[in-house]
Design a protein around this motif. Structure first.
Motif, short mmCIF file in Angstrom:
data_model
loop_
_atom_site.label_atom_id
_atom_site.label_comp_id
_atom_site.label_asym_id
_atom_site.label_seq_id
_atom_site.Cartn_x
_atom_site.Cartn_y
_atom_site.Cartn_z
N ASN A 1 0.19 -5.56 -8.49
CA ASN A 1 -0.04 -5.29 -7.06
C ASN A 1 -1.39 -5.86 -6.62
OD1 ASN A 1 0.54 -4.28 -4.50
ND2 ASN A 1 -0.30 -2.26 -4.94
N ASN A 2 -1.59 -7.15 -6.84
CA ASN A 2 -2.88 -7.76 -6.51
C ASN A 2 -3.04 -8.06 -5.02
OD1 ASN A 2 -1.30 -10.05 -6.17
ND2 ASN A 2 -1.90 -10.95 -8.14
N LYS A 3 -2.02 -7.79 -4.22
CA LYS A 3 -2.14 -7.97 -2.77
C LYS A 3 -2.79 -6.77 -2.09
CE LYS A 3 0.01 -11.97 -2.44
NZ LYS A 3 -0.67 -13.19 -1.95
N ASN A 4 -2.89 -5.66 -2.81
CA ASN A 4 -3.50 -4.46 -2.23
C ASN A 4 -5.02 -4.53 -2.39
OD1 ASN A 4 -4.39 -1.95 -1.43
ND2 ASN A 4 -2.99 -0.77 -2.72
N ASN B 1 0.48 3.25 -4.40
CA ASN B 1 0.45 1.86 -4.88
C ASN B 1 -0.97 1.31 -4.93
OD1 ASN B 1 3.18 2.25 -4.62
ND2 ASN B 1 3.54 0.52 -3.26
N PRO B 2 -1.81 1.77 -5.84
CA PRO B 2 -3.18 1.22 -5.90
C PRO B 2 -3.18 -0.22 -6.40
CG PRO B 2 -2.78 2.62 -7.80
CD PRO B 2 -1.57 2.78 -6.90
N TYR B 3 -4.31 -0.88 -6.23
CA TYR B 3 -4.46 -2.26 -6.72
C TYR B 3 -4.20 -2.34 -8.21
CZ TYR B 3 -6.87 -6.46 -8.38
OH TYR B 3 -7.17 -7.64 -9.00
N ASP B 4 -3.48 -3.38 -8.60
CA ASP B 4 -3.29 -3.70 -10.01
C ASP B 4 -3.30 -5.22 -10.14
OD1 ASP B 4 -1.28 -4.45 -12.40
OD2 ASP B 4 -2.19 -2.50 -12.83
N LYS B 5 -4.10 -5.72 -11.05
CA LYS B 5 -4.29 -7.17 -11.18
C LYS B 5 -2.97 -7.90 -11.40
CE LYS B 5 -6.88 -10.59 -13.86
NZ LYS B 5 -7.86 -10.80 -14.97
N ILE C 1 0.81 -1.23 0.00
CA ILE C 1 0.00 0.00 0.00
C ILE C 1 0.84 1.27 0.00
CG2 ILE C 1 -2.11 -0.95 0.95
CD1 ILE C 1 -1.21 -0.26 3.70
N GLY C 2 2.14 1.17 0.23
CA GLY C 2 3.04 2.29 0.03
C GLY C 2 2.77 3.49 0.90
N VAL C 3 2.66 4.68 0.27
CA VAL C 3 2.45 5.93 1.00
C VAL C 3 1.23 6.64 0.46
CG1 VAL C 3 4.93 6.17 1.43
CG2 VAL C 3 3.91 7.33 -0.53
N ASN C 4 0.61 7.46 1.31
CA ASN C 4 -0.55 8.26 0.91
C ASN C 4 -0.29 9.74 1.16
OD1 ASN C 4 -1.88 5.91 0.28
ND2 ASN C 4 -3.65 6.29 1.60
#
Length: 367
Positions: A130-133, A123-127, A91-94
């Motif tokens: 980054n599918n763990k987000n 780091n938004p969701y990406d299939k 999820i990184g930083v916001n």
């Protein structure tokens, strides 16, 4: 998710249109460190460290030029930016920017801040990548935070000190799946600086609160937006929520509400069809793809009036819900702005417990 941007800009204009004359200003800068609140088992892999970050805020003081400022003990209003590192690779930083009110208690040493704003995640969701987000399905997010602090201004010259606790929430309001959202709680400490000398408060005599009288008012609220079911790529659909309710003022500040909601959440049509085919054993009573997606609820609520702005909170229970989806109780929190005496607009979040369902754009009338 880009539709959140004009809503925030509209809220920004309403927020700062309420004060036209120049008020004293001060800034505060704070550091914070805390923990992610594990509100469900499926976000456990996102709780791996102690999130930290910083906040910068610009505040305008009120002096009592208007009655509401005196009623609320001369609050501040302002705008803030904060940066939050979750210490998690998924999820990184916001980043977030928000509008806020500061309310004071205990001889103005205890400060409570409530903020509504908009955020962005790195780091938004990406299939594929980054599918763990499963927390943030979009880059742009809704953000709320609450501060409770001890504050002492002008401790050394114009420099002051403040410290306390913060609760912050990020999600996209089910605008697009996935969207479990993230809540964090943290301890924060910082300094504040006044740019100008303190101005005296205006202390006009206010009539007794019990002298405030207003008959029962009847409200019609139309709420809309876009939402998606809990399955990724199920598709975004427009929703229409209609609220009919009565409210009774208890004084200058508060009103209690009682009413009903009718929900036409069209994303449920797609989800019902999906469930009827993919998981019929989990919904034995509702395997029919033609099951009614509409819902009806009864609710009680409270509205806190702050000048032309108000903060609304409602708690409801579904009395008609053919499809067994989410729990039977729901909540709504939001902000309203009275464009005219009895016409309002606003932004709200509808949720079931810790799970957001929709960010609602509202227009309505209070008769």
């Amino acid at each position: 998710m880009k539709k959140l941007l004009p809503l925030f800009l509209l809220q920004f204009c309403f927020f700062f249109a309420q004060e036209k004359e120049k008020n004293s200003v001060y800034i505060d800068a704070q550091l914070f460190r805390g923990n992610v609140l594990k509100h469900a088992d499926y976000v456990g892999h996102l709780v791996t460290g102690h999130p930290d970050g910083f906040m910068l805020a610009f505040n305008w003081k009120t002096r009592g030029n208007k009655e509401w400022e005196q009623v609320y003990n001369y609050p501040d209003y302002g705008i803030s930016y904060h940066y939050l590192d979750f210490k998690n690779p998924y999820i990184g930083v916001n980043h977030a920017i928000g509008l806020h009110y500061n309310f004071y208690f205990l001889k103005r040493h205890l400060m409570f801040r409530i903020s509504q704003g908009i955020g962005m995640t790195s780091n938004p969701y990406d299939k594929e990548t980054n599918n763990k987000n499963n927390a943030f399905g979009t880059t742009v997010l809704d953000n709320n935070y609450f501060l409770l602090q001890y504050q002492k201004q002008n401790l050394i010259g114009k420099v002051g000190f403040q410290a306390g606790f913060m609760l912050t929430h990020f999600s996209n309001g089910r605008f697009k799946a996935p969207n479990s959202g993230i809540n964090t709680y943290s301890f924060n400490v910082g300094l504040n600086y006044n740019f100008e000398e303190e101005k005296p408060f205006i202390k006009d005599s206010l009539p007794p609160n019990k002298s405030f009288r207003e008959r029962i008012k009847y409200n019609i609220a139309f709420r809309t937006g876009v939402s998606e079911g809990p399955v990724v790529n199920l598709g975004q659909r427009q929703f229409y929520h209609i609220g009919l309710y009565a409210d009774k003022r208890l004084g200058r500040k508060s009103a209690i509400q009682l009413g009903t909601d009718v929900f036409f959440s069209r994303y449920l049509m797609d989800y019902i069809k999906f469930v009827s085919v993919a998981f019929p054993e989990d919904h034995e009573s509702y395997t029919d793809a033609d099951t009614d997606y509409k819902r009806v609820g009864l609710f009680v609520g409270h509205e806190l009036f702050i000048n032309k702005l108000s903060v609304e909170a409602q708690f409801g229970y579904y009395i008609y819900k053919p499809f067994d989806y989410e729990i039977d109780v729901y909540q709504r929190v939001g902000m309203k702005y009275y464009v005219y005496k009895n016409i309002f607009t606003g932004i709200g979040l509808k949720a079931h417990g810790g799970r957001a369902e929709a960010i609602e754009a509202t227009v309505g009338i209070r008769l």
